[in-house]
Design an enzyme around this catalytic site. Structure first.
Site, PDB file in Angstrom:
ATOM      1  N   ARG A 278      43.015 -29.324  27.583  1.00  0.00           N
ATOM      2  CA  ARG A 278      44.014 -28.276  27.880  1.00  0.00           C
ATOM      3  C   ARG A 278      44.899 -28.661  29.081  1.00  0.00           C
ATOM      4  O   ARG A 278      45.310 -27.811  29.863  1.00  0.00           O
ATOM      5  CB  ARG A 278      43.352 -26.908  28.141  1.00  0.00           C
ATOM      6  CG  ARG A 278      42.580 -26.317  26.962  1.00  0.00           C
ATOM      7  CD  ARG A 278      43.464 -26.049  25.755  1.00  0.00           C
ATOM      8  NE  ARG A 278      42.808 -25.245  24.763  1.00  0.00           N
ATOM      9  CZ  ARG A 278      42.038 -25.723  23.772  1.00  0.00           C
ATOM     10  NH1 ARG A 278      41.847 -27.023  23.648  1.00  0.00           N
ATOM     11  NH2 ARG A 278      41.494 -24.905  22.894  1.00  0.00           N
TER      12      ARG A 278
ATOM     13  N   SER B 187      42.226 -17.907  23.411  1.00  0.00           N
ATOM     14  CA  SER B 187      41.251 -17.989  24.506  1.00  0.00           C
ATOM     15  C   SER B 187      41.959 -17.719  25.827  1.00  0.00           C
ATOM     16  O   SER B 187      42.937 -18.390  26.145  1.00  0.00           O
ATOM     17  CB  SER B 187      40.652 -19.390  24.595  1.00  0.00           C
ATOM     18  OG  SER B 187      39.997 -19.731  23.410  1.00  0.00           O
TER      19      SER B 187
ATOM     20  N   GLU C 286      43.381 -19.951  30.795  1.00  0.00           N
ATOM     21  CA  GLU C 286      44.055 -20.985  30.006  1.00  0.00           C
ATOM     22  C   GLU C 286      45.563 -20.721  29.930  1.00  0.00           C
ATOM     23  O   GLU C 286      46.356 -21.638  30.109  1.00  0.00           O
ATOM     24  CB  GLU C 286      43.437 -21.051  28.602  1.00  0.00           C
ATOM     25  CG  GLU C 286      43.993 -22.195  27.792  1.00  0.00           C
ATOM     26  CD  GLU C 286      43.605 -22.129  26.337  1.00  0.00           C
ATOM     27  OE1 GLU C 286      44.426 -21.648  25.536  1.00  0.00           O
ATOM     28  OE2 GLU C 286      42.492 -22.552  26.002  1.00  0.00           O
TER      29      GLU C 286
HETATM   30  N1  EPU Z   1      30.174 -17.470  21.887  1.00  0.00           N
HETATM   31  C1  EPU Z   1      29.586 -16.364  22.441  1.00  0.00           C
HETATM   32  N2  EPU Z   1      30.230 -15.162  22.317  1.00  0.00           N
HETATM   33  C2  EPU Z   1      31.407 -15.036  21.674  1.00  0.00           C
HETATM   34  C3  EPU Z   1      32.007 -16.162  21.102  1.00  0.00           C
HETATM   35  C4  EPU Z   1      31.377 -17.389  21.230  1.00  0.00           C
HETATM   36  O1  EPU Z   1      28.520 -16.433  23.034  1.00  0.00           O
HETATM   37  O2  EPU Z   1      31.930 -13.901  21.631  1.00  0.00           O
HETATM   38  C5  EPU Z   1      29.524 -18.787  22.075  1.00  0.00           C
HETATM   39  C6  EPU Z   1      28.767 -19.256  20.883  1.00  0.00           C
HETATM   40  O3  EPU Z   1      27.537 -19.732  21.349  1.00  0.00           O
HETATM   41  C7  EPU Z   1      29.581 -20.418  20.353  1.00  0.00           C
HETATM   42  C8  EPU Z   1      30.302 -20.912  21.569  1.00  0.00           C
HETATM   43  O4  EPU Z   1      30.485 -19.749  22.393  1.00  0.00           O
HETATM   44  O5  EPU Z   1      28.748 -21.388  19.846  1.00  0.00           O
HETATM   45  C9  EPU Z   1      31.636 -21.542  21.266  1.00  0.00           C
HETATM   46  O6  EPU Z   1      32.469 -20.598  20.551  1.00  0.00           O
HETATM   47  P1  EPU Z   1      33.722 -21.095  19.659  1.00  0.00           P
HETATM   48  O7  EPU Z   1      33.278 -22.057  18.634  1.00  0.00           O
HETATM   49  O8  EPU Z   1      34.465 -19.895  19.199  1.00  0.00           O
HETATM   50  O9  EPU Z   1      34.574 -21.946  20.677  1.00  0.00           O
HETATM   51  P2  EPU Z   1      35.156 -21.634  22.117  1.00  0.00           P
HETATM   52  O10 EPU Z   1      34.664 -22.690  23.044  1.00  0.00           O
HETATM   53  O11 EPU Z   1      34.913 -20.228  22.538  1.00  0.00           O
HETATM   54  C10 EPU Z   1      37.240 -23.155  21.740  1.00  0.00           C
HETATM   55  C11 EPU Z   1      38.706 -23.100  22.022  1.00  0.00           C
HETATM   56  C12 EPU Z   1      39.419 -22.312  20.923  1.00  0.00           C
HETATM   57  C13 EPU Z   1      39.136 -22.964  19.593  1.00  0.00           C
HETATM   58  C14 EPU Z   1      37.619 -22.991  19.365  1.00  0.00           C
HETATM   59  C15 EPU Z   1      37.241 -23.714  18.105  1.00  0.00           C
HETATM   60  C16 EPU Z   1      38.920 -23.186  24.448  1.00  0.00           C
HETATM   61  C17 EPU Z   1      39.239 -22.432  25.692  1.00  0.00           C
HETATM   62  N3  EPU Z   1      38.952 -22.474  23.314  1.00  0.00           N
HETATM   63  O12 EPU Z   1      36.733 -21.837  21.855  1.00  0.00           O
HETATM   64  O13 EPU Z   1      40.811 -22.406  21.184  1.00  0.00           O
HETATM   65  O14 EPU Z   1      39.761 -22.256  18.524  1.00  0.00           O
HETATM   66  O15 EPU Z   1      36.992 -23.698  20.463  1.00  0.00           O
HETATM   67  O16 EPU Z   1      37.411 -25.074  18.297  1.00  0.00           O
HETATM   68  O17 EPU Z   1      38.665 -24.392  24.504  1.00  0.00           O
HETATM   69  C18 EPU Z   1      42.567 -21.296  22.355  1.00  0.00           C
HETATM   70  O18 EPU Z   1      42.581 -22.280  23.106  1.00  0.00           O
HETATM   71  O19 EPU Z   1      43.362 -20.336  22.495  1.00  0.00           O
HETATM   72  C19 EPU Z   1      41.576 -21.234  21.301  1.00  0.00           C
HETATM   73  C20 EPU Z   1      41.413 -20.172  20.517  1.00  0.00           C
END
Ligand code: EPU
Length: 348
Positions: free
Chosen positions: A169, A243, A340
């Site tokens: 990012r 995010s 972000e």
């Molecule tokens: N989780 C929770 N609670 C929640 C949601 C997720 O505990 O409400 C935990 C779960 O354990 C899950 C982990 O968080 O395994 C990761 O969740 P997710 O796969 O949704 O990924 P993220 O790290 O929360 C990132 C990006 C997203 C992208 C997803 C999928 C960032 C800041 N965000 O989210 O990007 O879509 O991975 O690759 O890196 C964005 O940047 O706007 C965005 C949506």
């Protein structure tokens, strides 16, 4: 004032130009249809020290106040194939092309590489700035070059991907806000699929779609679209900027200590051997914020990382909620989480 290349609007409302849907006004909004007008625009029509904010899809910023200076919107929409040797093609797209439209265009032309990045809101011009990423792919993995206007130099520049200082990012363009105006991006895409299917949930989704064996790139895009629709609120229906926080990076020893104290805490490898990425969503969820609501400023029911505007929240109210969330994560886990989106009109 307007020319064929640009149009200037005074006191332009920005509510419909940011996906949070918060109210803000630009003293001057310039819609630039032809990027070759930028030297003229900055050289003559605008003072050198006038701050300029480039607005893409407005999907990665929070207006906590009105922007100072001028707001630019680049509207050129061309997409074309530059080089194609039958195995690999270079696709060039103008900054104003909608990101998802580009993904669909490339898949429609039999090109692979952007399928995991389907349905990300925003424009092509914004994609390299925060190095958008999802489902195991970052856009820097697919970028060939970035074309930009260098404001202080008054000249157009072209950066090979390796010179863009891309990180999670992060990019050269984000580190030096106000200097570069991204005008077009070139992508190196493949005609032979090299699919990335290992991110949690992709395999399950493909199975639920009835796809056994090796999927095709458009099917991977479809799986990503299905997951995103389920997890992330549609900004057209509920204001949000995806995010709101980046996943924090900590030293491996810190991550190990936290994991011992909080079994079940997700920890991911990141870059070098001594760095770990934590899940901001998990940390926020553990602090009980998911689905929380203060008036119209809230946290999505479906994902703890997404702040939402239930109707008439102001940018300042959303920022206040974000600060309280970050403070609670710091207090409970000793971890700092950073926003972000770019915050306009206030400091984090
Ligand atoms: N989780 C929770 N609670 C929640 C949601 C997720 O505990 O409400 C935990 C779960 O354990 C899950 C982990 O968080 O395994 C990761 O969740 P997710 O796969 O949704 O990924 P993220 O790290 O929360 C990132 C990006 C997203 C992208 C997803 C999928 C960032 C800041 N965000 O989210 O990007 O879509 O991975 O690759 O890196 C964005 O940047 O706007 C965005 C949506």
């Amino acid at each position: 004032m307007s020319t064929a290349a640009y149009r200037i609007v005074e006191n332009a409302r920005l509510d419909a130009r940011n996906t949070f849907g918060v109210q803000a006004t630009a003293p001057l909004l310039v819609e630039v249809a032809d990027a070759s007008a930028l030297p003229d625009l900055f050289g003559k029509a605008m003072p050198d020290d006038c701050p300029a904010l480039v607005l893409g899809g407005g999907s990665n910023l929070l207006f906590a106040g009105d922007p100072a200076g001028v707001v630019l919107a680049l509207t050129a929409q061309r997409i074309g194939i530059r080089d194609d040797d039958g195995a690999r093609a270079i696709v060039r797209a103008d900054a104003g092309v909608g990101w998802h439209d580009l993904v669909l265009w490339t898949l429609g032309h039999g090109l692979c590489g952007l399928e995991n990045l389907a349905l990300i809101p925003g424009t092509v011009g914004a994609a390299p700035i925060q190095n958008i990423g999802a489902y195991g792919v970052e856009v820097c993995d697919r970028i060939h070059a970035v074309e930009a206007f260098d404001r202080p130099a008054g000249a157009f520049v072209r950066f090979a991907a390796a010179d863009c200082a891309f990180a999670y990012r992060e990019s050269l363009f984000k580190r030096d806000p106000g200097r570069y105006i991204v005008t077009a991006v070139e992508f190196a895409l493949s005609r032979t699929p090299a699919l990335k299917l290992d991110y949690a949930g992709i395999g399950e989704e493909l199975q639920a779609m009835g796809i056994d064996g090796m999927p095709r790139a458009p099917q991977v895009a479809e799986a990503v679209i299905r997951i995103r629709r389920r997890k992330l609120p549609d900004p057209a229906l509920l204001g949000n900027a995806g995010s709101f926080f980046k996943n924090p990076m900590v030293a491996a020893a810190v991550a190990a200590g936290l994991q011992a104290a909080h079994p079940g805490m997700p920890v991911f490898r990141a870059g070098d051997a001594d760095t770990r990425k934590l899940s901001a969503a998990w940390l926020i969820d553990q602090c009980g914020w998911k689905g929380h609501r203060d008036g119209d400023a809230g946290v999505a029911e479906s994902h703890a990382l997404v702040l939402v505007n239930h109707g008439h929240a102001t940018g300042a109210q959303l920022l206040d909620l974000a600060r309280r969330i970050a403070a609670s994560v710091r207090e409970r886990f000793g971890v700092a989480i950073e926003p972000e989106p770019r915050i306009i009109g206030a400091r984090w």
